[in-house]
Design an enzyme around this catalytic site. Structure first.
Site, PDB file in Angstrom:
ATOM      1  N   LYS A  15       0.832  -1.217   0.000  1.00  0.00           N
ATOM      2  CA  LYS A  15       0.000   0.000   0.000  1.00  0.00           C
ATOM      3  C   LYS A  15       0.865   1.265   0.000  1.00  0.00           C
ATOM      4  O   LYS A  15       0.769   2.106   0.888  1.00  0.00           O
ATOM      5  CB  LYS A  15      -0.960  -0.010   1.186  1.00  0.00           C
ATOM      6  CG  LYS A  15      -1.892  -1.215   1.226  1.00  0.00           C
ATOM      7  CD  LYS A  15      -2.837  -1.156   2.420  1.00  0.00           C
ATOM      8  CE  LYS A  15      -3.734  -2.370   2.468  1.00  0.00           C
ATOM      9  NZ  LYS A  15      -2.998  -3.617   2.833  1.00  0.00           N
ATOM     10  N   THR A  44     -11.166  -2.834   3.710  1.00  0.00           N
ATOM     11  CA  THR A  44     -12.377  -3.616   3.959  1.00  0.00           C
ATOM     12  C   THR A  44     -12.716  -3.735   5.437  1.00  0.00           C
ATOM     13  O   THR A  44     -13.781  -4.244   5.780  1.00  0.00           O
ATOM     14  CB  THR A  44     -12.266  -5.026   3.346  1.00  0.00           C
ATOM     15  OG1 THR A  44     -11.099  -5.674   3.855  1.00  0.00           O
ATOM     16  CG2 THR A  44     -12.179  -4.949   1.837  1.00  0.00           C
ATOM     17  N   GLY A  94      -6.919 -15.448   3.754  1.00  0.00           N
ATOM     18  CA  GLY A  94      -5.846 -15.673   4.707  1.00  0.00           C
ATOM     19  C   GLY A  94      -6.186 -16.763   5.695  1.00  0.00           C
ATOM     20  O   GLY A  94      -5.922 -17.949   5.462  1.00  0.00           O
TER      21      GLY A  94
END
EC number: 4.1.1.23
Length: 235
Positions: free
Chosen positions: A68, A121, A211
């Site tokens: 990011k 999210t 994950g």
């Protein structure tokens, strides 16, 4: 279980959210050919995991580097160039115009795809209000998606709830990569906007990031294969 179609297999991205390269290698060994795409984020990258990008790429795997990036343009560009040299497939940047422009320019015509993170999210409308925004998640995601499309970003990271709406905005070719994927019965964890694999694919997601439902499963390989099978059925 029958061998999965590689195209379906590569739509599953397993997040290697582990504290060491040894732990990552152990999981990669367990998963074998059931997984063709991995995500390396902060935890593993900062524990010496970036060389694993090159190792996985040499082994024919795809790697999503989820750092990011968000900084001044020159710094972002240099970071993109370094990660591109390792053989990464996807790289995330925050969806701010200067950041996206710098990343796209530095990527050039290489195989690296730049993904813009719209809204995390784990955020909902109340989180945006706490951060000082005067509008909700949907409006912010849509605005950033349109900017990303105009700039030439290759894909977006979005919640599965947003995938159908965004697919209508960005068209059929842009990657929509969705975390917050939980097979039926799995715990939501710290994600607030979640969906099952089949529903996310049907909504327009191109890739699913998973994950804990794989990493913490009693049989990670079986868990991954079940998700790939669900992707195949929804395609």
């Amino acid at each position: 279980m029958a061998q999965a179609d590689p195209a379906d297999r590569d739509r599953l991205i397993v997040a290697l959210d582990v504290p060491s390269v040894d732990a990552a290698n152990a999981m990669i060994e367990k998963l074998g050919d059931s997984v063709g795409f991995y995500k390396i984020g902060y935890q593993l990258a900062y524990a010496g995991g970036l060389p694993l990008v090159e190792k996985l790429a040499r082994a024919g795997k795809k790697v999503f580097v989820d750092l990011k990036l968000h900084d001044i343009g020159n710094t972002v560009a240099r970071g993109v160039e370094s990660l591109n040299s390792l053989g990464a497939t996807f790289l995330t940047v925050h969806a701010y115009p200067q950041t996206m422009k710098a990343a796209v320019a530095a990527r050039g015509d290489s195989g690296l795809k730049i993904l813009a993170v719209t809204v995390l999210t784990s955020y909902d409308d109340s989180d945006l209000a706490d951060a000082g925004y005067r509008f909700g998640v949907r409006d912010l995601v849509e605005a950033r998606a349109r900017q990303a499309l105009a700039i030439g970003v290759d894909g977006l990271v979005c919640s599965p709830e947003e995938a159908a709406n965004l697919r209508g905005i960005v068209g059929p070719d842009m990657a929509l990569v969705t975390p917050g994927i939980r097979p039926a019965g799995a715990a939501a964890g710290d994600q607030k906007r979640i969906m099952t694999p089949a529903r996310a694919i049907a909504a327009g997601a191109s890739h699913l990031v998973v994950g804990r439902p794989v990493m913490e499963a009693a049989d990670p390989k079986q868990a991954a294969e079940a998700i790939v099978a669900e992707i195949a059925q929804a395609t």
